[in-house]
Design a protein around this motif. Structure first.
Motif, PDB file in Angstrom:
ATOM      1  N   GLN A 176       0.641  -1.249   0.173  1.00 33.26           N
ATOM      2  CA  GLN A 176       0.482   0.349  -0.181  1.00 33.26           C
ATOM      3  C   GLN A 176       0.890   1.294   0.047  1.00 33.26           C
ATOM      4  O   GLN A 176       2.123   0.934   0.661  1.00 33.26           O
ATOM      5  CB  GLN A 176      -0.818  -0.113   1.358  1.00 33.26           C
ATOM      6  N   LYS A 177       0.577   2.317  -0.734  1.00 31.87           N
ATOM      7  CA  LYS A 177       1.651   3.672  -0.987  1.00 31.87           C
ATOM      8  C   LYS A 177       0.735   4.642  -1.176  1.00 31.87           C
ATOM      9  O   LYS A 177      -0.986   4.311  -1.866  1.00 31.87           O
ATOM     10  CB  LYS A 177       2.494   3.261  -1.655  1.00 31.87           C
ATOM     11  N   VAL A 178       0.970   6.116  -0.994  1.00 34.60           N
ATOM     12  CA  VAL A 178       0.436   7.363  -1.386  1.00 34.60           C
ATOM     13  C   VAL A 178       1.349   7.786  -2.249  1.00 34.60           C
ATOM     14  O   VAL A 178       2.350   8.134  -1.541  1.00 34.60           O
ATOM     15  CB  VAL A 178      -0.766   7.597  -0.158  1.00 34.60           C
ATOM     16  N   GLU A 179       1.169   8.481  -2.857  1.00 28.77           N
ATOM     17  CA  GLU A 179       2.456   9.013  -4.644  1.00 28.77           C
ATOM     18  C   GLU A 179       1.250  10.275  -4.558  1.00 28.77           C
ATOM     19  O   GLU A 179       0.127  10.223  -5.028  1.00 28.77           O
ATOM     20  CB  GLU A 179       2.597   8.380  -5.143  1.00 28.77           C
ATOM     21  N   ALA A 180       2.468  11.252  -4.010  1.00 28.98           N
ATOM     22  CA  ALA A 180       2.106  13.005  -3.953  1.00 28.98           C
ATOM     23  C   ALA A 180       3.285  13.538  -5.489  1.00 28.98           C
ATOM     24  O   ALA A 180       4.485  13.457  -5.633  1.00 28.98           O
ATOM     25  CB  ALA A 180       1.811  13.870  -2.805  1.00 28.98           C
ATOM     26  N   THR A 181       2.383  14.140  -6.396  1.00 32.33           N
ATOM     27  CA  THR A 181       4.015  14.819  -7.484  1.00 32.33           C
ATOM     28  C   THR A 181       3.301  15.721  -7.149  1.00 32.33           C
ATOM     29  O   THR A 181       2.016  16.441  -7.675  1.00 32.33           O
ATOM     30  CB  THR A 181       3.283  13.907  -8.916  1.00 32.33           C
ATOM     31  N   ILE A 182       4.215  17.021  -8.034  1.00 32.85           N
ATOM     32  CA  ILE A 182       4.186  18.237  -8.490  1.00 32.85           C
ATOM     33  C   ILE A 182       5.293  18.005  -9.438  1.00 32.85           C
ATOM     34  O   ILE A 182       6.202  18.116  -9.708  1.00 32.85           O
ATOM     35  CB  ILE A 182       4.635  19.334  -7.402  1.00 32.85           C
ATOM     36  N   ASP A 183       4.110  18.644 -10.844  1.00 29.40           N
ATOM     37  CA  ASP A 183       5.625  18.548 -12.205  1.00 29.40           C
ATOM     38  C   ASP A 183       4.989  19.598 -12.588  1.00 29.40           C
ATOM     39  O   ASP A 183       4.014  19.897 -13.343  1.00 29.40           O
ATOM     40  CB  ASP A 183       5.204  17.214 -12.871  1.00 29.40           C
ATOM     41  N   ARG A 184       5.876  21.304 -12.776  1.00 23.02           N
ATOM     42  CA  ARG A 184       5.670  21.860 -13.371  1.00 23.02           C
ATOM     43  C   ARG A 184       6.556  22.810 -14.129  1.00 23.02           C
ATOM     44  O   ARG A 184       7.803  22.737 -13.480  1.00 23.02           O
ATOM     45  CB  ARG A 184       5.163  23.532 -12.292  1.00 23.02           C
ATOM     46  N   VAL A 185       6.889  23.843 -15.036  1.00 21.97           N
ATOM     47  CA  VAL A 185       7.077  24.396 -15.316  1.00 21.97           C
ATOM     48  C   VAL A 185       7.075  25.738 -14.593  1.00 21.97           C
ATOM     49  O   VAL A 185       5.748  26.116 -15.776  1.00 21.97           O
ATOM     50  CB  VAL A 185       7.958  24.408 -16.391  1.00 21.97           C
ATOM     51  N   ASP A 186       7.963  26.934 -14.569  1.00 20.78           N
ATOM     52  CA  ASP A 186       7.127  28.403 -14.058  1.00 20.78           C
ATOM     53  C   ASP A 186       8.267  29.282 -14.983  1.00 20.78           C
ATOM     54  O   ASP A 186       9.228  29.543 -14.789  1.00 20.78           O
ATOM     55  CB  ASP A 186       6.866  27.952 -12.480  1.00 20.78           C
ATOM     56  N   PHE A 187       7.329  30.554 -15.035  1.00 18.31           N
ATOM     57  CA  PHE A 187       8.211  31.318 -15.858  1.00 18.31           C
ATOM     58  C   PHE A 187       8.334  32.521 -14.485  1.00 18.31           C
ATOM     59  O   PHE A 187       7.675  33.296 -14.356  1.00 18.31           O
ATOM     60  CB  PHE A 187       7.619  31.751 -17.060  1.00 18.31           C
TER      61      PHE A 187
END
Length: 458
Positions: A176-187
């Motif tokens: 059992q697992k919980v995955e959190a992802t933040i994938d962003r390109v910021d200007f």
């Protein structure tokens, strides 16, 4: 490489009970969940950074010097957190005996009270206690400092950042697992216009955008007990990064060397700011977790001044008094359908006013410098109340620090620092819904700190 190890943190809880007739209040060893546990944890961070910065200078059409800068960077960060918990559970008759429960932890958990007839030592590791995290960030930037004509300068730049954060929280004994992802390109642009109509006066107009990303632990549902307040601090896998757009207009006046006066007006807009919220969980315990608000706006003014004291007497020519004051109006956009208690409030952590005062002594001939620093901020929300809980407010705290440095030779100096000389009480309050009065719910003294150091160079 950085690491942290907690080899055996022990937490014990005692409940307050009324004594028998004629007896004072007593405290008994608690059998509640979350108390009387031993905590083992290890954290390992691996960080790698690589960067390149280049600067070119040339002269523009009027012969004024212009600077062009560009570069880039790469950051790789990995973290591993391993945690095990064990708890003393009441399973036998001896674990309910009053003469056992009123003892200190060493007595209550003595060998004769541990076993089938008393307390049982069992594993209580949570499904969210262990996590792996990684961040991959690349960045590229370019900036230009361009004098448009004499007295008027344009500084402009753009930074592009691409970041991928992944936090995987897993149950130690299952898949059992919980995955959190933040994938962003910021200007992230920045612009600054400076105008100097006279030698001693400068006007500046600036605008910029910056990004604020959550820490690894804020993205994991892994929880730990706060040192005070009977709260479980946990993260939020649904967190997003926050953006801040800032515009400010500043006037600066330099009446003489080492003296200045400035006034600045600013506006800040926050997109998805991260705030700490506190929620009830039943009983007396609470959960403290970060959440994104829809947005927030801050409007304010900052006044700053620096003045040498030789106008009082020539003997005070090495003394300088300086200070700054900020006044801020803040409002958060909460959107609709949220769980937060207040519908109108300032941004968490934002004080309506801040004062800083400094008294400095600097004698270049003797190599002696000394500084007395005073700081105080207005009341600010420390924890946002949710599900009916009122906000926890940090009340103003007056801090006074002292720093001294004496040059002993060209390569040797002696320093002394004293921190928090007033050592007043740090108070946190909540409003009583019935009366509207502020009630102190937490408080402590930070203590005074003193340090002395001898610094040399070859």
């Amino acid at each position: 490489l950085a690491s942290r190890e907690e080899p055996d943190r022990r937490e014990y809880r005692y409940d307050e009970l009324p004594g028998d007739e004629g007896e004072d209040t007593i405290y008994v060893f608690s059998n509640r969940a979350g108390g009387n546990q031993r905590f083992f944890s290890e954290l390992i961070d691996h960080n790698h950074d690589l960067g390149l910065d280049l600067t070119f200078s040339f002269r523009q059409w009027s012969g004024l010097e212009t600077k062009l800068k560009f570069g880039g960077g790469l950051m790789v960060k990995d973290r591993e957190v391993d945690t095990r918990r064990f708890q003393y559970l009441a399973r036998g008759p001896r674990a309910g005996l009053r003469e056992v429960l009123v003892l200190d932890p060493e007595g209550a958990l003595a060998p004769e009270n541990v076993g089938e007839d008393g307390f049982r030592f069992s594993e209580s590791t949570r499904a969210s206690d262990n996590y792996l995290a990684e961040q991959r960030l690349w960045a590229a930037y370019g900036s230009l400092d361009l004098p448009l004509f004499k007295g008027f300068t344009l500084s402009a730049g753009l930074r592009v950042e691409g970041s991928r954060q992944v936090v995987t929280t897993f149950e130690l004994f299952s898949q059992q697992k919980v995955e959190a992802t933040i994938d962003r390109v910021d200007f992230l642009p920045a612009l600054l216009l400076s105008y100097r109509p006279f030698k001693s006066h400068v006007f500046r107009l600036g605008a910029s955008q910056i990004v604020s990303r959550p820490e690894f632990r804020e993205m994991s549902p892994a929880g730990f007990s706060a040192v005070t307040g009977n709260k479980v601090v946990t993260g939020n896998p649904d967190l997003e990064r926050a953006l801040l757009q800032n515009v400010d207009l500043r006037w600066e006046w330099y009446p003489r060397r080492s003296e200045s006066i400035s006034v600045a007006f600013f506006y800040k807009h926050f997109s998805s700011p991260i705030e700490q919220t506190v929620e009830p969980t039943g009983g007396s315990s609470q959960i403290l977790r970060p959440v994104n608000a829809v947005g927030a706006n801050n409007v304010g003014v900052e006044i700053e001044a620096r003045k040498q004291l030789d106008f009082i007497n020539k003997a005070l020519r090495d003394f300088t008094f300086s200070g700054n004051a900020s006044f801020i109006f803040s409002r958060v956009d909460l959107g609709e359908g949220g769980v937060q208690t207040d519908t109108v409030r300032p941004l968490q952590g934002q004080s309506p006013w801040v004062f800083n005062l400094f008294l400095s002594y600097d004698n270049a001939d003797s190599g002696t410098t000394a500084r007395l620093l005073y700081n105080v901020s207005g009341p600010r929300i420390a924890e946002v109340g949710a599900l009916g809980l009122p906000n926890m407010v940090e009340q103003p705290f007056h801090q006074l620090d002292f720093v001294f440095r004496q040059r002993l030779s060209e390569s040797l100096s002696l320093s002394f620092k004293a921190k928090n000389l007033i050592d007043g009480a740090q108070r946190f309050t909540q409003e009583d819904p019935a009366t509207g009065d502020d009630i102190t719910v937490d408080g402590y003294r930070r203590g005074r700190g003193f340090s002395i150091s001898l610094t040399g160079s070859l």
